[in-house]
Design a protein around this motif. Sequence first.
Motif, PDB file in Angstrom:
ATOM      1  N   ILE A   1       0.807  -1.209   0.055  1.00  0.00           N
ATOM      2  CA  ILE A   1      -0.139   0.050   0.030  1.00  0.00           C
ATOM      3  C   ILE A   1       1.049   1.202   0.044  1.00  0.00           C
ATOM      4  O   ILE A   1       0.713   2.231  -0.798  1.00  0.00           O
ATOM      5  CB  ILE A   1      -1.105   0.038   1.335  1.00  0.00           C
ATOM      6  CG1 ILE A   1      -2.062  -1.126   0.975  1.00  0.00           C
ATOM      7  CG2 ILE A   1      -1.791   1.266   1.529  1.00  0.00           C
ATOM      8  CD1 ILE A   1      -2.727  -1.504   2.460  1.00  0.00           C
ATOM      9  N   GLU A   2       1.933   1.101   0.685  1.00  0.00           N
ATOM     10  CA  GLU A   2       2.794   2.586   0.858  1.00  0.00           C
ATOM     11  C   GLU A   2       3.538   2.760  -0.538  1.00  0.00           C
ATOM     12  O   GLU A   2       3.640   3.757  -0.934  1.00  0.00           O
ATOM     13  CB  GLU A   2       3.937   2.125   2.209  1.00  0.00           C
ATOM     14  CG  GLU A   2       4.765   3.322   2.101  1.00  0.00           C
ATOM     15  CD  GLU A   2       5.624   3.208   3.507  1.00  0.00           C
ATOM     16  OE1 GLU A   2       6.187   4.258   3.766  1.00  0.00           O
ATOM     17  OE2 GLU A   2       5.892   2.069   4.052  1.00  0.00           O
ATOM     18  N   SER A   3       4.207   1.597  -1.087  1.00  0.00           N
ATOM     19  CA  SER A   3       4.717   1.662  -2.233  1.00  0.00           C
ATOM     20  C   SER A   3       3.905   1.919  -3.474  1.00  0.00           C
ATOM     21  O   SER A   3       4.338   2.808  -4.003  1.00  0.00           O
ATOM     22  CB  SER A   3       5.533   0.360  -2.493  1.00  0.00           C
ATOM     23  OG  SER A   3       6.318   0.441  -3.591  1.00  0.00           O
ATOM     24  N   SER A   4       2.535   1.567  -3.348  1.00  0.00           N
ATOM     25  CA  SER A   4       1.869   1.992  -4.395  1.00  0.00           C
ATOM     26  C   SER A   4       1.412   3.318  -4.181  1.00  0.00           C
ATOM     27  O   SER A   4       1.483   4.122  -5.310  1.00  0.00           O
ATOM     28  CB  SER A   4       0.494   0.946  -4.287  1.00  0.00           C
ATOM     29  OG  SER A   4      -0.415   1.440  -5.234  1.00  0.00           O
ATOM     30  N   LYS A   5       1.184   3.865  -3.091  1.00  0.00           N
ATOM     31  CA  LYS A   5       1.204   5.279  -2.999  1.00  0.00           C
ATOM     32  C   LYS A   5       2.345   6.166  -3.477  1.00  0.00           C
ATOM     33  O   LYS A   5       2.169   7.303  -4.113  1.00  0.00           O
ATOM     34  CB  LYS A   5       0.493   5.617  -1.700  1.00  0.00           C
ATOM     35  CG  LYS A   5       0.317   7.120  -1.248  1.00  0.00           C
ATOM     36  CD  LYS A   5       0.028   7.594   0.026  1.00  0.00           C
ATOM     37  CE  LYS A   5      -0.416   8.727   0.137  1.00  0.00           C
ATOM     38  NZ  LYS A   5      -0.744   9.049   1.568  1.00  0.00           N
ATOM     39  N   ARG A   6       3.450   5.686  -2.923  1.00  0.00           N
ATOM     40  CA  ARG A   6       4.844   6.375  -3.254  1.00  0.00           C
ATOM     41  C   ARG A   6       4.996   6.522  -4.807  1.00  0.00           C
ATOM     42  O   ARG A   6       5.751   7.399  -5.266  1.00  0.00           O
ATOM     43  CB  ARG A   6       5.670   5.720  -2.558  1.00  0.00           C
ATOM     44  CG  ARG A   6       7.259   6.616  -2.651  1.00  0.00           C
ATOM     45  CD  ARG A   6       8.475   5.989  -1.645  1.00  0.00           C
ATOM     46  NE  ARG A   6       8.688   4.610  -2.292  1.00  0.00           N
ATOM     47  CZ  ARG A   6       8.643   3.641  -1.746  1.00  0.00           C
ATOM     48  NH1 ARG A   6       7.883   3.342  -0.399  1.00  0.00           N
ATOM     49  NH2 ARG A   6       8.988   2.545  -2.184  1.00  0.00           N
ATOM     50  N   THR A   7       4.590   5.304  -5.540  1.00  0.00           N
ATOM     51  CA  THR A   7       5.258   5.100  -6.892  1.00  0.00           C
ATOM     52  C   THR A   7       3.902   5.538  -7.879  1.00  0.00           C
ATOM     53  O   THR A   7       4.122   5.206  -8.888  1.00  0.00           O
ATOM     54  CB  THR A   7       5.472   4.036  -7.296  1.00  0.00           C
ATOM     55  OG1 THR A   7       4.563   2.987  -6.921  1.00  0.00           O
ATOM     56  CG2 THR A   7       6.764   3.486  -6.216  1.00  0.00           C
ATOM     57  N   SER A   8       2.764   6.053  -7.447  1.00  0.00           N
ATOM     58  CA  SER A   8       1.530   6.464  -8.264  1.00  0.00           C
ATOM     59  C   SER A   8       1.003   5.054  -8.750  1.00  0.00           C
ATOM     60  O   SER A   8       0.615   4.813  -9.884  1.00  0.00           O
ATOM     61  CB  SER A   8       1.794   7.353  -8.994  1.00  0.00           C
ATOM     62  OG  SER A   8       2.262   8.565  -8.641  1.00  0.00           O
ATOM     63  N   GLY A   9       0.950   3.798  -8.031  1.00  0.00           N
ATOM     64  CA  GLY A   9       0.531   2.601  -8.376  1.00  0.00           C
ATOM     65  C   GLY A   9       1.566   1.791  -9.026  1.00  0.00           C
ATOM     66  O   GLY A   9       1.272   0.755  -9.602  1.00  0.00           O
ATOM     67  N   TYR A  10       2.843   2.186  -9.344  1.00  0.00           N
ATOM     68  CA  TYR A  10       3.794   1.530 -10.370  1.00  0.00           C
ATOM     69  C   TYR A  10       4.011   0.190  -9.478  1.00  0.00           C
ATOM     70  O   TYR A  10       4.177  -1.096 -10.111  1.00  0.00           O
ATOM     71  CB  TYR A  10       4.966   2.396 -10.498  1.00  0.00           C
ATOM     72  CG  TYR A  10       6.069   1.406 -11.422  1.00  0.00           C
ATOM     73  CD1 TYR A  10       5.628   0.854 -12.729  1.00  0.00           C
ATOM     74  CD2 TYR A  10       7.077   1.235 -10.808  1.00  0.00           C
ATOM     75  CE1 TYR A  10       6.827   0.260 -13.419  1.00  0.00           C
ATOM     76  CE2 TYR A  10       8.168   0.250 -11.609  1.00  0.00           C
ATOM     77  CZ  TYR A  10       7.566  -0.105 -12.855  1.00  0.00           C
ATOM     78  OH  TYR A  10       8.770  -0.712 -13.573  1.00  0.00           O
ATOM     79  N   ALA A  11       4.451   0.161  -8.156  1.00  0.00           N
ATOM     80  CA  ALA A  11       4.980  -0.878  -7.367  1.00  0.00           C
ATOM     81  C   ALA A  11       3.873  -1.053  -6.334  1.00  0.00           C
ATOM     82  O   ALA A  11       3.588  -0.169  -5.507  1.00  0.00           O
ATOM     83  CB  ALA A  11       6.523  -0.535  -6.625  1.00  0.00           C
TER      84      ALA A  11
END
Length: 192
Positions: A134-144
């Motif tokens: 969830i955190e990574s998705s938010k940080r990468t705009s859904g990329y990771a």
Amino acid sequence: LEFAGQLPRLESTLALNYASSLHFGRAWAMAEHLVDLKPGALLIYFDSDVTIRPDSWRRGVADRLLSHFRGKPLPHVFIADTWVGTDCMNSGFVAVRNTEVGQLFLQLWKEKLWWSSSWDQAALAETVLELAGIESSKRTSGYASYDHTCMRFLLPYQKLYMFPKYCDCYTAKLERLLGPYRRRLSHIIGFV
């Protein structure tokens, strides 16, 4: 007992967990005590076999733990970081702050304890991957993000429990989402 004789017929589809039932209570106990703390306060759980650094006795375990994050946003959850080739999760040390994210973390962990093929460490590891995703998705705009691909290794396959393969998957996904061992970057989870 009347159905016990049918168990051998189901041997290829069952996985048994021999862990003490006391291990499953830690998430509930933590959730129960966390809400009694002041907002943002830290609750620390560790098993009796956890080794405490001698300098922590003088400074205090909480102070020593929080000192790793001075000058940075304080994570909501703290767990022991693990390296490739070891069990991927050790539920013998978990610290949670009394925040909405900390409470969500415990809720997600408790939900996974009901999975028939899980135990507390697998449930904890999958919860860590969920929040990291969830955190990574938010940080990468859904990329990771995390797509739950490691979960398949929590189920028995040809009478084998696949936890070592789960740990390999966990380690690879966590590295992709938050970085390598001892250099993971997260505002939610503090790896110590």
